[in-house]
Design an enzyme around this catalytic site. Structure first.
Site, short mmCIF file in Angstrom:
data_model
loop_
_atom_site.label_atom_id
_atom_site.label_comp_id
_atom_site.label_asym_id
_atom_site.label_seq_id
_atom_site.Cartn_x
_atom_site.Cartn_y
_atom_site.Cartn_z
CG HIS A 12 -1.96 1.08 1.18
ND1 HIS A 12 -3.32 0.84 1.24
CD2 HIS A 12 -1.84 2.43 1.04
CE1 HIS A 12 -3.98 1.99 1.16
NE2 HIS A 12 -3.10 2.97 1.04
CD GLU A 40 -17.06 2.78 4.48
OE1 GLU A 40 -15.93 2.57 4.94
OE2 GLU A 40 -17.29 3.60 3.56
CG HIS A 42 -5.59 3.09 5.65
ND1 HIS A 42 -4.33 3.48 6.03
CD2 HIS A 42 -5.78 3.62 4.41
CE1 HIS A 42 -3.79 4.24 5.07
NE2 HIS A 42 -4.66 4.32 4.07
#
Ligand SMILES: O=c1[nH]cnc2c1ncn2[C@@H]1O[C@H](CO)[C@@H](O)[C@H]1O
Length: 349
Positions: free
Chosen positions: A25, A227, A239
């Site tokens: 990332h 989410e 994350h």
């Protein structure tokens, strides 16, 4: 932030012993050399609010915890210099590989938005207030691929790429998945969704449509949105610290062996997590033996490198050599996505 070695074996020594770091990332446009920005600005006759590398760093670097929005504004300091310039785009990709090789990385997946680096075929207004030119998102991907391939040959590591959709630009997302399809045999391994996470996903069905197309075509998927992992059928999450707030979701993700791309230094400076590292969610992920990696995210803006992220978890979160080894061993020095792809390829033969 600087390294401090307090008697314990330093993270530098530990990572040297492991030697084979991977990074999954990191944003290409958040990992540009300051000197390159200065050189390109000079060549193109673009004026900057700084003339030396030190002055420019002061404009770009975040020293204290801020917000994601404030952090994203930092890209406005320099993206207009690089975007739209063919040589600059190839150069940042090549230099990125060189920098990662120097850090001891053997496999890296670097992400970026092709549209953010283009100056035509991106709709209006053109990003970073550029005037229209002839560099399309498609051409940007080709140039980044060229820079990465040349870097791979020169520095003997593997570099793959991930193309980002941007939250605030849903109209680009379907083009991003098309570029992933077109360049899947040229080092593009996945699609991502980046940008301001406060923007509601449900309001923009285009992102979802793009991810559905990715599923249909076997394009791997990561997403900056804990989410939305389920909605977007993501295989990795960028994350993902907030998933701890939803115990049912967190448990489910652990059961699925979801991969979390953790970025310790970034999480503090973007305000994603409390600045007290001793209370950091990564400690819980480690305790639960989650599947995760440690990454820099945007080393230019955080004035960091991968070693600093390893150092932070070593110094402040009690990570040991054994845990570092588990991190690299889990993925065998290679991407979870690539491993899965190879498995799929084998089973479809
Ligand atoms: O940590 C992050 N969270 C969300 N978006 C990010 C982060 N870092 C960078 N970008 C965004 O992704 C774009 C493509 O690389 C960058 O231009 C920036 O806008």
């Amino acid at each position: 932030m600087c390294f401090t070695y307090k008697g314990r074996k330093s993270a530098k020594m530990l990572t040297r012993q492991i030697l084979e770091l991977i990074e999954l990332h990191v944003h290409l446009d958040g990992a540009i050399r300051v000197q390159t920005i200065l050189d390109v600005a000079k060549r193109r006759g673009i004026s900057l609010p700084a003339t030396t590398a030190e002055e420019l760093k002061e404009k770009i670097i975040i020293h204290e915890p801020a917000t994601l929005t404030k952090f994203l504004e930092k890209f406005e300091e320099y993206m207009h210099v690089i975007a739209g310039d063919k040589d600059a785009i190839k150069r940042i990709a090549y230099e990125f590989v060189e920098d990662k090789a120097k850090e001891g990385v053997i496999y890296v997946e670097v992400r970026y938005s092709p549209h953010f680096l283009a100056d035509c075929d991106v709709g209006k207004p053109i990003p970073w207030n550029q005037t229209e030119g002839d560099l399309s998102p498609d051409e940007v991907v080709r140039l980044v691929n060229e820079g990465l391939r040349e870097g791979e040959r020169a520095f003997n590591i593997k570099a793959r790429s991930i193309l980002c959709c941007m939250r605030h630009m849903p109209s680009w997302s379907i083009e991003v998945v098309e570029l992933c399809k077109k360049y899947r045999n040229d080092g593009v391994v996945a699609i991502d969704l980046a940008g301001d996470e406060s923007m509601n996903l449900e309001a923009n069905p285009e992102h979802r449509t793009a991810y559905e197309e990715a599923v249909r075509c076997g394009i791997h998927r990561t997403v900056h949105a804990g989410e939305a992992v389920e909605v977007l059928k993501a295989e990795r999450v960028g994350h993902g610290y907030n998933t701890l707030q939803d115990p049912a979701l967190y448990r489910k993700l652990l059961e699925q062996n979801m991969h979390f791309e953790m970025c310790p230094v970034s999480s503090k400076l973007t305000g994603a997590c409390d600045s007290d590292f001793t209370q950091h969610p990564i400690i819980t992920f480690r305790k639960d033996k989650a599947n995760y990696s440690l990454n820099t995210d945007d080393p230019l803006i955080f004035n960091s490198n991968l070693l600093l992220d390893y150092s932070v978890v070593h110094q402040h979160m009690g990570f040991t050599e054994e845990e570092f080894k588990r991190l690299t061993k889990t993925q065998d020095g290679r991407s979870v996505l690539v491993e899965r792809k190879e498995k799929n390829d084998k089973s479809s033969k």
